[in-house]
Design an enzyme around this catalytic site. Structure first.
Site, PDB file in Angstrom:
ATOM      1  N   LYS A 123      34.085  33.659  43.143  1.00  0.00           N
ATOM      2  CA  LYS A 123      34.215  35.053  43.600  1.00  0.00           C
ATOM      3  C   LYS A 123      32.879  35.596  44.073  1.00  0.00           C
ATOM      4  O   LYS A 123      32.811  36.382  45.023  1.00  0.00           O
ATOM      5  CB  LYS A 123      34.763  35.948  42.475  1.00  0.00           C
ATOM      6  CG  LYS A 123      36.211  35.681  42.150  1.00  0.00           C
ATOM      7  CD  LYS A 123      37.100  36.878  42.420  1.00  0.00           C
ATOM      8  CE  LYS A 123      38.555  36.489  42.498  1.00  0.00           C
ATOM      9  NZ  LYS A 123      39.413  37.055  41.492  1.00  0.00           N
TER      10      LYS A 123
ATOM     11  N   LYS B  50      47.002  27.442  47.775  1.00  0.00           N
ATOM     12  CA  LYS B  50      47.812  28.164  46.807  1.00  0.00           C
ATOM     13  C   LYS B  50      48.301  29.492  47.395  1.00  0.00           C
ATOM     14  O   LYS B  50      47.529  30.172  48.077  1.00  0.00           O
ATOM     15  CB  LYS B  50      46.935  28.421  45.574  1.00  0.00           C
ATOM     16  CG  LYS B  50      47.680  28.950  44.396  1.00  0.00           C
ATOM     17  CD  LYS B  50      46.777  29.050  43.192  1.00  0.00           C
ATOM     18  CE  LYS B  50      47.326  30.088  42.251  1.00  0.00           C
ATOM     19  NZ  LYS B  50      46.548  30.290  41.064  1.00  0.00           N
TER      20      LYS B  50
ATOM     21  N   LYS C  64      47.650  36.410  48.004  1.00  0.00           N
ATOM     22  CA  LYS C  64      47.596  37.587  48.865  1.00  0.00           C
ATOM     23  C   LYS C  64      46.373  37.526  49.795  1.00  0.00           C
ATOM     24  O   LYS C  64      46.461  37.802  50.983  1.00  0.00           O
ATOM     25  CB  LYS C  64      47.515  38.824  47.967  1.00  0.00           C
ATOM     26  CG  LYS C  64      47.518  40.142  48.704  1.00  0.00           C
ATOM     27  CD  LYS C  64      48.902  40.508  49.181  1.00  0.00           C
ATOM     28  CE  LYS C  64      48.855  41.775  50.028  1.00  0.00           C
ATOM     29  NZ  LYS C  64      50.050  41.906  50.852  1.00  0.00           N
TER      30      LYS C  64
END
Ligand code: TRP
Length: 330
Positions: free
Chosen positions: A111, A191, A194
């Site tokens: 991240k 995967k 969103k």
């Protein structure tokens, strides 16, 4: 009944990956355990976000989960920030969490890169807040997907460290491993997520679903209709496993391998089976949303019930850590 806790990101629209990977399994736990499900808005603040959009995201997550079967009469569903005690516990747990453990978390590393933030403390402390979520309610079982297992392991370590220093206060939470299928996005490669824009939303209409399914990647080695296909490498086949009866799956498997059916036929069957599950969900979502205060009221009730537990546990933690003198009243 043992207590189960899990968190749900309010990350825009809930999709088939969330449903097959998590929500559907949670529904099966409702009658076996004392379940608490939490929409984790504090966690959602660890990456840049639009504050105007947050209330809607939280509501959408609540509606979609309830529409998919998380029945608030049989569990507690609440919003993380409505029970502020969790931030106090996160602070206290942070003081027994080694920095090195946080720095080696793979989600922190990815991240940090993805959002080019350098390091912010919230992202680093994310697993500590997650540990606080679980321990604040003394949950014993935590259903998580494989991407959260590392965080849960750390939560268990934090729990042991706290208890050996100040405790015993908390039961050590265990992972609840349920059968999950790893659903790829319509690109068939990454995967379903969103942020990768490859999802099929759980509350989308039949037309919307078909427009995406139509172009979904199948077995890439099957170039022509007459080529035999390999279901094992086909994401559409994986999604079938979540929505299609075993006998029909066996037949699709056979006919795909012998080129008896083509990918379009296979997708049409899936579209029909999806619609059978999704139409009632959309209907439930519509009902839930029509008196808009109803969802809010359910979340308020969930928060009050959870707050009652949280206040009691924090009192114990405050005494154990010396923030409150046990011999005095409050
Ligand atoms: N981090 C989890 C996720 O992204 C969500 C979460 C927050 C959670 N707190 C939790 C999961 C506590 C299990 C237990 O999916």
């Amino acid at each position: 009944m043992k207590r189960v806790f899990s968190g749900i990101q309010p990350s825009g629209d809930i999709h088939l990956g969330n449903y097959l990977g998590a929500i559907r399994n949670w529904v099966l736990l409702l009658d076996q355990y004392d379940c608490i499900f939490c929409i984790v808005d504090y966690h959602a603040q660890t990456i840049p976000y639009d504050p105007q959009a947050m209330p809607r995201r939280v509501m959408n997550a609540a509606v979609a989960n309830m529409a998919a079967g998380i029945d608030p009469k049989r569990c507690r569903l609440f919003v993380q920030s409505h029970v502020k005690e969790v931030t106090e516990l996160a602070w206290i747990l942070g003081c027994v969490t080694p920095l090195g453990d946080l720095e080696r978390m793979t989600q922190f590393k990815s991240k940090t890169q993805e959002h080019q933030l350098g390091s912010n403390l919230g992202l680093l402390a994310y697993p500590v807040l997650m540990a606080a979520d679980i321990l604040l309610y003394k949950a014993e079982l935590v259903p998580v997907g494989d991407d959260q297992i590392q965080h849960l392991e750390l939560a268990r370590e934090i729990c042991r460290k706290f208890d050996s220093t100040f405790g015993p206060v908390f039961p050590e939470p265990q992972p609840l491993l349920t059968k999950t299928s790893r659903v790829m996005g319509i690109d068939g490669k990454t995967k379903m997520s969103k942020s990768l824009n490859n999802t099929i939303g759980l509350l989308e209409t039949e037309e919307q679903v078909w427009s995406k399914l139509k172009v979904a990647v199948t077995d890439e080695n099957r170039k022509r209709r007459t080529d035999p296909g390999n279901p094992l490498v086909c994401n559409v086949f994986t999604i079938h496993q979540g929505f299609t009866q075993d006998s029909q799956i066996a037949q699709i498997d056979k006919e795909c391998r012998s080129a008896g059916i083509g990918c379009v036929d296979c997708k049409k069957i899936l579209a029909r089976n999806l619609e059978a599950v999704m139409a009632p969900m959309r209907e439930r979502a519509r009902h839930l949303e029509s008196p808009p205060d109803e969802v809010r009221q359910i979340l308020d009730e969930g928060a009050s019930a959870c707050r009652e537990i949280a206040v009691r546990v924090m009192d114990e933690v405050r005494v154990a850590t010396g923030l409150r003198d046990a011999r005095r009243q409050q």
